[in-house]
Design a protein around this motif. Sequence first.
Motif, mmCIF file in Angstrom:
data_model
loop_
_atom_site.group_PDB
_atom_site.id
_atom_site.type_symbol
_atom_site.label_atom_id
_atom_site.label_comp_id
_atom_site.label_asym_id
_atom_site.label_seq_id
_atom_site.Cartn_x
_atom_site.Cartn_y
_atom_site.Cartn_z
ATOM 1 N N UNK A 10 -10.033 -54.379 50.056
ATOM 2 C CA UNK A 10 -10.896 -54.654 48.918
ATOM 3 C C UNK A 10 -11.773 -53.445 48.597
ATOM 4 N N UNK A 11 -12.305 -52.806 49.644
ATOM 5 C CA UNK A 11 -13.160 -51.647 49.440
ATOM 6 C C UNK A 11 -12.385 -50.503 48.795
ATOM 7 N N UNK A 12 -11.143 -50.280 49.274
ATOM 8 C CA UNK A 12 -10.321 -49.222 48.691
ATOM 9 C C UNK A 12 -9.954 -49.497 47.247
ATOM 10 N N UNK A 13 -9.583 -50.761 46.954
ATOM 11 C CA UNK A 13 -9.235 -51.116 45.580
ATOM 12 C C UNK A 13 -10.450 -51.025 44.666
ATOM 13 N N UNK A 14 -11.617 -51.416 45.188
ATOM 14 C CA UNK A 14 -12.844 -51.348 44.399
ATOM 15 C C UNK A 14 -13.184 -49.911 44.038
ATOM 16 N N UNK A 15 -13.116 -49.027 45.016
ATOM 17 C CA UNK A 15 -13.423 -47.620 44.742
ATOM 18 C C UNK A 15 -12.408 -47.007 43.790
ATOM 19 N N UNK A 16 -11.151 -47.371 43.936
ATOM 20 C CA UNK A 16 -10.113 -46.814 43.083
ATOM 21 C C UNK A 16 -10.301 -47.238 41.627
ATOM 22 N N UNK A 17 -10.694 -48.492 41.415
ATOM 23 C CA UNK A 17 -10.854 -48.992 40.057
ATOM 24 C C UNK A 17 -12.180 -48.593 39.439
ATOM 25 N N UNK A 18 -13.234 -48.692 40.214
ATOM 26 C CA UNK A 18 -14.555 -48.513 39.644
ATOM 27 C C UNK A 18 -14.915 -47.040 39.470
ATOM 28 N N UNK A 19 -14.260 -46.151 40.204
ATOM 29 C CA UNK A 19 -14.495 -44.712 40.068
ATOM 30 C C UNK A 19 -13.409 -44.025 39.262
ATOM 31 N N UNK A 20 -12.622 -44.810 38.541
ATOM 32 C CA UNK A 20 -11.559 -44.248 37.726
ATOM 33 C C UNK A 20 -12.169 -43.462 36.562
ATOM 34 N N UNK A 21 -11.694 -42.248 36.294
ATOM 35 C CA UNK A 21 -12.260 -41.449 35.197
ATOM 36 C C UNK A 21 -12.081 -42.139 33.851
ATOM 37 N N UNK A 22 -13.104 -42.024 33.010
ATOM 38 C CA UNK A 22 -13.080 -42.571 31.654
ATOM 39 C C UNK A 22 -13.438 -41.447 30.689
ATOM 40 N N UNK A 23 -12.652 -41.294 29.656
ATOM 41 C CA UNK A 23 -12.885 -40.233 28.682
ATOM 42 C C UNK A 23 -13.963 -40.663 27.700
ATOM 43 N N UNK A 24 -14.968 -39.803 27.520
ATOM 44 C CA UNK A 24 -16.021 -40.080 26.549
ATOM 45 C C UNK A 24 -15.540 -39.765 25.145
ATOM 46 N N UNK A 25 -16.149 -40.433 24.184
ATOM 47 C CA UNK A 25 -15.853 -40.131 22.787
ATOM 48 C C UNK A 25 -16.364 -38.731 22.454
ATOM 49 N N UNK A 26 -15.662 -38.075 21.552
ATOM 50 C CA UNK A 26 -16.044 -36.734 21.127
ATOM 51 C C UNK A 26 -16.876 -36.843 19.856
ATOM 52 N N UNK A 27 -18.058 -36.269 19.881
ATOM 53 C CA UNK A 27 -18.950 -36.304 18.725
ATOM 54 C C UNK A 27 -18.663 -35.111 17.823
ATOM 55 N N UNK A 28 -18.163 -35.400 16.631
ATOM 56 C CA UNK A 28 -17.847 -34.336 15.687
ATOM 57 C C UNK A 28 -19.075 -33.871 14.907
ATOM 58 N N UNK A 29 -20.008 -34.800 14.663
ATOM 59 C CA UNK A 29 -21.183 -34.468 13.858
ATOM 60 C C UNK A 29 -22.482 -34.468 14.655
ATOM 61 N N UNK A 30 -22.404 -34.790 15.984
ATOM 62 C CA UNK A 30 -23.600 -34.796 16.803
ATOM 63 C C UNK A 30 -24.381 -36.086 16.767
ATOM 64 N N UNK A 31 -23.829 -37.135 16.118
ATOM 65 C CA UNK A 31 -24.520 -38.415 16.010
ATOM 66 C C UNK A 31 -23.747 -39.500 16.756
ATOM 67 N N UNK A 32 -24.458 -40.595 17.058
ATOM 68 C CA UNK A 32 -23.869 -41.736 17.751
ATOM 69 C C UNK A 32 -23.318 -42.721 16.740
ATOM 70 N N UNK A 33 -22.105 -43.248 17.004
ATOM 71 C CA UNK A 33 -21.450 -44.175 16.099
ATOM 72 C C UNK A 33 -21.135 -45.478 16.831
ATOM 73 N N UNK A 34 -21.042 -46.557 16.065
ATOM 74 C CA UNK A 34 -20.599 -47.819 16.637
ATOM 75 C C UNK A 34 -19.161 -47.676 17.127
ATOM 76 N N UNK A 35 -18.909 -48.187 18.330
ATOM 77 C CA UNK A 35 -17.580 -48.091 18.912
ATOM 78 C C UNK A 35 -17.375 -46.878 19.788
ATOM 79 N N UNK A 36 -18.357 -45.980 19.852
ATOM 80 C CA UNK A 36 -18.218 -44.793 20.700
ATOM 81 C C UNK A 36 -18.310 -45.176 22.168
#
Length: 281
Positions: free
Chosen positions: A43-69
């Motif tokens: 359980x500990x191994x599966x938890x670390x594998x899932x919860x520390x999985x890399x997530x790609x951030x949204x790319x800000x083209x105009x420098x502002x925050x948008x809904x859904x980012x």
Amino acid sequence: MAHVRIYNPRVRVANWKEDVTLEEETRKNFILQKDRGELTVQKDGALRQNILKPVSLSVSQDGFLHFGDTVVLVNSGGGEHAQRGSCVLSAPPSRRSPQHDDPLFARTYVDGTSDGEVLRYDQSFALRTTAGFAGKLFLASDNKTFLKCAKKSRLQELSLVEEFDFLCWWKVIYVDPQERLENEGYPVQVNSKVLISHCKTNQCLAALGNHILWTLFGKAYELTAHTILDSHKAERDNNHWLFFMAYPANQNQSLMQLQQDSDTTDEQREKQEDTQIKECS
């Protein structure tokens, strides 16, 4: 005299049959749990594998925050409690009470607002964990009661809920009280310090460095909805948050590098303002 067990089940004395049966049952249960992946180490191994999985951030083209980012909320730390370093808003293994341990990411979302629109100061929105291990949970809060409050500080509690309602509504407030009214309705810039206020209780999201919780991933700062003011009636750094996104030019940089760049930009902006004031005087 304390009872000392002299014989083992193989000697065939006393309750040897019961001992053999218990050992066999224990072995069968162990194998069954192993096949199902229910052992603690699994359980500990599966938890670390899932919860520390890399997530790609949204790319800000105009420098502002948008809904859904897809963003990550960071508190830069410092201030009165020097031991409080930079920390990330995240969802813990319990998935019910957000703390600072495993860096899951938040997602701006509000019912009736289409994705891609710019989020503005004092506009209602919601924070939601990404799909996956966290399971799309909304960040919610409500007035504290005797039975419902933060574990350590006893302040207003935060929780992660599945159903979206008014308790999940938040708004972004400009960090400088003297310029707050002038910036109302303007787009929210990413990677800049802001306040996140709860719409129902008017309490700001806060990271408490003097209240420590221990999780599977180590030390975590308690998270609460509570506005902490200094002697000038301005919000302390406990309430200062940054919506971190990726710029097209630096989307490969780490969070710490982005934060350092943001701090450098703030310092340069303050120096420029001081220079302009001196020139005017």
